[in-house]
Write an enzyme that holds these catalytic residues in place. Structure first.
Site, PDB file in Angstrom:
ATOM      1  N   TRP A   1      40.352  57.353  20.113  1.00 57.37           N
ATOM      2  CA  TRP A   1      38.990  56.855  20.271  1.00 57.37           C
ATOM      3  C   TRP A   1      39.046  55.425  19.767  1.00 57.37           C
ATOM      4  CZ3 TRP A   1      34.834  55.149  17.179  1.00 57.37           C
ATOM      5  CH2 TRP A   1      33.575  55.189  17.779  1.00 57.37           C
TER       6      TRP A   1
ATOM      7  N   GLY B   1      42.325  56.634  11.755  1.00 55.79           N
ATOM      8  CA  GLY B   1      41.709  55.900  10.646  1.00 55.79           C
ATOM      9  C   GLY B   1      41.725  54.413  10.933  1.00 55.79           C
TER      10      GLY B   1
ATOM     11  N   GLU C   1      15.621  65.664  16.604  1.00 56.84           N
ATOM     12  CA  GLU C   1      16.890  66.286  16.988  1.00 56.84           C
ATOM     13  C   GLU C   1      16.893  66.645  18.486  1.00 56.84           C
ATOM     14  OE1 GLU C   1      19.746  66.480  15.910  1.00 56.84           O
ATOM     15  OE2 GLU C   1      20.701  68.242  16.768  1.00 56.84           O
TER      16      GLU C   1
ATOM     17  N   HIS D   1      -0.628  55.145  17.489  1.00 55.46           N
ATOM     18  CA  HIS D   1      -0.322  53.840  16.897  1.00 55.46           C
ATOM     19  C   HIS D   1       0.673  53.051  17.735  1.00 55.46           C
ATOM     20  CE1 HIS D   1      -2.696  55.023  13.475  1.00 55.46           C
ATOM     21  NE2 HIS D   1      -2.045  56.193  13.491  1.00 55.46           N
TER      22      HIS D   1
END
Ligand code: F6R
Length: 606
Positions: free
Chosen positions: A75, A100, A479, A502
């Site tokens: 990744w 890492g 969620e 609002h």
């Protein structure tokens, strides 16, 4: 982020097995993958951009025959997802895979002066550093090299002159060794090992391990031998498989009644009204004198934290604040010895949450970790750990791990409420009874799947969606919105229903679906009013309602009907139809449900 695997054995072919293991780590990253294998003519490397199947199909046409090999699924952090940046990286006779970030890689690159780098990665510096420090002993050289590295890493290395040896090292990134018959395996996470062995050893920060088919030696960075226990894993390989469902996510959604039952198991005594939380080693006197609770987490775990805040405040009277871990670490931690810092993390590896936990501990607060992975960094770093027992979660979008977190937070709130004298024995008995029956209610909530699928057929065409809820169900709206956006790529926002007027109400028209969590609660009448307001502005309202509801149901376009449960437990039931709605919408849009783009399951970088 990224997944590492490795295996060394006698004679048998391991590359196919490593591909199998890599697939089980794809949730950690899936933009490129590679294998390095010891062969009679030296180390062969194959790397491919894309998912593991790209690598697999290449290896079918050009196989690598080997009994000692390492592999990687990536990744991208440093350097784009290209073949050159894919792992393993080579320097002469050395190869390395890494998970890492090497924070001082630029400094080291400069220091390595005339070394020729083939990639843009931070990882390649490790191969060159080991080559520079080379003293003829791979493990000894790795020990020297890791002393020069800053940041987090799990590493696996091989050298052409030692064809049956893999050396692994870790700091702040997970690494597990699998112990087989005349074989040793290596992986970033347990599910990758389960097809081969259930006997594992969790490496600790600072460990350097030498794996050969018949021997395993673990030392610290000074070379001192370390004893590490073998742990027997109770998860079966099947538990980490799809079990007949089209996707891991769907399977994991359906496992949630069991998740709750497992999280309660052995922790509640309904008759006496007692909650026993093994792993929480803070004595009752200390719990009684706590002044404040602070919770840190990221993403879905942060939503669990928001539900936890509501529950703990209501049950124990303790003030609770909730912070994004990634924000908390850049502020002065205003915590002291009368405070309890709770870190919630499914993986137990999230870098920001881990850092926030460390800062809280340094500030003198009591700390508690709620997580799903027993051998994870956070679980092993902490004296107080409550496991969620959800089993391996493979789908990148968290579902059952969230359910486990909510269950444990419910128990913790009850425990604090009882210890601090706010909940009587009778109330505790009643509350535990309600908790115990919850798996049935979740079972019933799963029956909304067909309706969610039918609604999803239409929701799939939406560009945006608004989720609203109140009180303990406001985080459930958040969620629900996160689930929809991360797997279907529809833009979704969660709002407290009272905030609609609002600003966000300006967005409402016939094109804007509004998903309202409107089950039975103290705020039901006002929530029903919010639904009617949205409806009168032409919104198509999809409402999660309790059985027997008529008011909201009348105003809604479609409903997802769940059993009526006490308000404090309603998040655990109400999230289920929202998970299913997100799932079916993603399926309708042909999205990659288990591995949404740009995401990884374990975020070990800040
Ligand atoms: C969303 C999701 C993420 C994680 C977040 C924290 O479905 O899974 O938002 O919740 O990355 O991860 P953990 O809980 O492992 O710390």
């Amino acid at each position: 982020m990224c997944g590492i695997v490795g295996c060394t054995t006698h004679g048998a072919e391991v590359v196919g097995g490593l591909i199998e293991s890599l697939k089980r780590l794809e949730y950690r990253g899936y933009d490129s993958a590679g294998i390095a294998a010891q062969t009679p003519t030296g180390i062969g490397i194959v790397r491919r951009v894309g998912k593991i199947r790209e690598l697999e199909s290449h290896l079918l046409t050009e196989p690598l025959h080997s009994s000692t090999a390492i592999g990687h699924t990536r990744w991208a952090t440093h350097g784009r997802p290209t073949e050159a940046n894919a792992h393993p990286h080579r320097c002469g006779k050395l190869v390395v895979v890494h998970n890492g970030i090497i924070e001082n890689y630029l400094e080291l690159r400069q220091e390595l002066g005339d070394a020729v780098f083939q990639s843009e990665t931070d990882t390649e510096v490790v191969a060159h550093l080991v080559a520079k420090l080379w003293n003829g002993d791979l493990a000894a050289t790795v020990r020297l090299a890791v002393g020069r590295l800053e940041g987090s890493f799990a590493l696996a290395l091989m050298h052409e002159d030692m064809p049956d040896l893999i050396v692994a090292a870790r700091r702040d990134s997970p690494l597990v060794i699998g112990v087989g018959d005349a074989a040793h395996w290596l992986a970033s996470d347990v599910p990758a090992l389960l097809p081969w062995t259930r006997r594992v050893i969790y490496l600790e920060d600072g460990d350097v391990a030498e794996l050969r088919p018949d021997t395993l030696r673990v030392t610290d960075t000074s070379g001192k031998v370390q004893q590490r226990d073998i742990v027997e894993i109770s998860w079966s390989a099947e538990m980490a498989e799809k079990g007949g469902y089209a996707h891991f996510m769907l399977k994991e959604i359906h496992e949630q009644p069991t998740t709750v039952a497992n999280a309660l198991l052995g922790r509640i005594a309904e008759k006496s009204g007692l909650v026993t939380l093994e792993g929480l080693n803070i004595d009752d006197d200390t719990l009684r004198t706590l002044r404040r609770v602070s919770i840190v987490a990221c993403g879905t775990s942060w939503h669990a934290a928001q539900v936890g805040r509501f529950l703990i405040e209501q049950d124990s009277g303790l003030p609770v604040e909730v912070d994004y871990a990634s924000e908390a670490i850049y502020r002065e931690p205003l915590l002291g010895r009368d405070d309890l810092l709770i870190a919630i993390s499914q993986s137990g590896e999230t870098a920001d949450t881990r850092a926030a936990l460390r800062r809280g501990r340094e500030a003198g607060a009591h700390t508690l970790v709620i997580c799903n992975v027993a051998g994870s960094s956070m679980a092993r770093d902490s004296t107080n750990v409550l496991l969620t027992y959800a089993g391996p979660e493979i789908g990148v979008a968290s579902t059952k791990a969230f359910m486990g977190q909510l269950t444990v937070l419910s128990l913790l709130a009850l425990k604090l409420g009882a210890v601090r004298g706010r909940l009587t024995d009778d109330v505790m008995r009643q509350r535990l009874h309600e908790l115990k029956t919850l798996p049935h209610a979740i079972e019933a909530a799963l029956r909304t799947s067909d309706e969610a699928r039918s609604i999803a057929g239409e929701l799939a065409a939406a560009r945006d969606a608004l989720f609203i809820g109140r009180g303990v169900n406001y985080p459930i709206a958040l969620e629900g919105a996160l689930k929809l956006k991360e797997i279907s790529y529809i833009h979704a926002e969660g709002y407290p229903a009272g905030e609609m007027k609002h600003g966000p109400i300006a967005l409402i028209d016939a094109q804007m679906p509004v998903i309202a969590v409107a089950t039975r609660s103290a705020t039901y009448p006002i929530m029903a009013g919010n639904v009617e307001e949205a409806r009168s502005r032409a919104a198509r309202v999809i409402a999660v309602v309790s059985e027997g509801d008529d008011r909201v149901a009348r105003a809604a376009w479609r409903t997802l009907v769940v059993p009526a449960v006490p308000e404090n437990l309603s998040p655990l039931v109400n999230i289920v139809p929202l998970q299913l709605l997100a799932y079916w919408t993603a399926v309708a849009r042909n999205a990659d449900v288990d591995q949404p783009r740009n995401l990884a399951k374990t975020v070990t970088v800040q």
